[in-house]
Design an enzyme around this catalytic site. Structure first.
Site, PDB file in Angstrom:
ATOM      1  N   ARG A   1       0.823  -1.230   0.000  1.00  0.00           N
ATOM      2  CA  ARG A   1       0.000   0.000   0.000  1.00  0.00           C
ATOM      3  C   ARG A   1       0.843   1.261   0.000  1.00  0.00           C
ATOM      4  O   ARG A   1       0.295   2.363  -0.131  1.00  0.00           O
ATOM      5  CB  ARG A   1      -0.964  -0.009   1.188  1.00  0.00           C
TER       6      ARG A   1
ATOM      7  N   HIS B   1      -8.344  -3.747   2.135  1.00  0.00           N
ATOM      8  CA  HIS B   1      -8.765  -2.976   3.317  1.00  0.00           C
ATOM      9  C   HIS B   1      -9.826  -1.947   2.916  1.00  0.00           C
ATOM     10  O   HIS B   1      -9.630  -0.739   2.994  1.00  0.00           O
ATOM     11  CB  HIS B   1      -7.534  -2.284   3.908  1.00  0.00           C
TER      12      HIS B   1
ATOM     13  N   GLU C   1     -13.423  -6.041   5.288  1.00  0.00           N
ATOM     14  CA  GLU C   1     -12.192  -6.296   4.544  1.00  0.00           C
ATOM     15  C   GLU C   1     -12.025  -7.790   4.263  1.00  0.00           C
ATOM     16  O   GLU C   1     -11.829  -8.577   5.186  1.00  0.00           O
ATOM     17  CB  GLU C   1     -11.009  -5.780   5.381  1.00  0.00           C
TER      18      GLU C   1
END
Ligand code: TA6
Length: 327
Positions: free
Chosen positions: A126, A198, A302
């Site tokens: 990420r 997420h 998630e």
């Protein structure tokens, strides 16, 4: 002899592609001053380059105000609009510096969910810059597809010294967003990792949301020292700080009372767990890139493979997918 119109289209296509290639070198987030935009000939995409550091955003445009915007920083989906209705939450305090994770949208967690001894919480995917492997393209169905890729590099190997190829294919449909993930192990050693999407759903009031599909599942409650419990409710509701890893959950969850009171269907394959999170009042105050007053407007549901690692022998591929559908 090709007609004048087709000659004109061909010329425009050439220009569009050239600009696209030129712009994929740089940066940043919509709030910042726009520097350049390249539209594809069929209108299904644009790459926006902003005048500040370090990412590009790629827009999949299906028409009818249905779009999906991906920030190459983390290949983070930062917006999904269906008929001009935003489905994802991004904090007003989110930081787009091309360094830290984006607070909202759909950050990708890999190769480590949670705290990590050799790297940052939730891994490096990420916070890495991803490559646009295949620019958005309109499919014969009218849907729009794009592909993003992250390969191991010096930065990733400094935390996780393994070769890997992580590919992310997105398909924007009329009321659906499809995510197809594959992790390939080109190396000589077996990989062990966890993976999660997420997802921050935007909601008018999280206290009115209900999430189906957890009944009978065991869950790790991170708000109570990671104690294991069993869920007895038909629907999970949120009225306090919630941070749970539900294990071996079914293939489908329905989240009620998302944007404009609608329902969201989440279908997942090879993502055996579901994490449910809302920081509520006190935890919200501890998160620097999150507005204290924002906690009622998001619910994180998630899909992931986190309660046990994926074991990936050399030369093999892990494949998983998620479909989000506005009902
Ligand atoms: O997925 C839920 C969770 O693991 C929570 O424990 C909370 O830490 C949240 O992720 C946000 O993590 P972040 O590293 O983005 O601040």
């Amino acid at each position: 002899m090709a007609s004048r119109t087709s000659l004109f289209c061909l010329a425009w296509l050439g220009v569009g592609t050239a600009v696209l290639v030129l712009l994929l070198t740089s940066h940043t987030q919509p709030q910042r001053r726009e520097k350049g935009r390249a539209e594809s000939a069929d209108g299904s995409s644009s790459v926006v380059e902003m005048a500040a550091p370090a990412t590009s955003v790629v827009v999949l445009d299906r028409g009818n105000n249905t779009t999906c915007t991906v920030n190459l920083h983390g290949a983070t989906v930062v917006s999904w609009r269906v008929n001009n209705q935003e489905q994802l939450f991004v904090s007003k305090q989110a930081i787009f510096d091309g360094k830290r994770a984006i607070r909202g949208g759909i950050p990708i967690v890999f190769p480590q969910f949670g705290p990590w001894s050799t790297g940052p919480q939730h891994g490096f995917a990420r916070i890495c810059r991803w490559e646009l492997k295949k620019p958005p393209e309109r499919l014969p169905t009218g849907d729009v597809e794009a592909m993003f890729q992250l390969l191991d590099n010096e930065f990733t190997r400094s935390m996780w010294n393994y070769p890997f190829s992580l590919t992310y294919r997105l398909i924007l449909r009329e009321k659906e967003l499809h995510f197809n993930i594959s992790v390939y192990n080109p190396g000589a050693e077996t990989l062990s990792f966890t993976f999660l999407l997420h997802t921050y759903f935007k909601v008018p009031d999280v206290r009115r949301c209900q999430i189906t599909g957890m009944r009978g599942c065991t869950y790790i409650d991170k708000t109570r020292e990671g104690t294991l419990y069993q869920e007895h409710r038909d629907v999970v509701t949120i009225n306090e700080w919630t941070d749970r890893i539900y294990q071996n959950t079914p293939l489908e969850h329905i989240i009620t009372n998302v944007v404009s009171g609608r329902k969201m269907r989440m279908q997942k394959y090879n993502l055996v767990d579901t994490v449910v999170w809302n920081p509520w009042i006190e935890k919200a105050k501890e998160i620097p890139d999150f507005g204290e007053e924002e906690f009622p407007n998001l619910v994180c549901v998630e899909a992931g493979h986190v309660s046990s690692p994926v074991i990936l022998p050399p030369g093999t591929v892990f494949e998983a997918s998620q479909i989000l559908q506005v009902m």
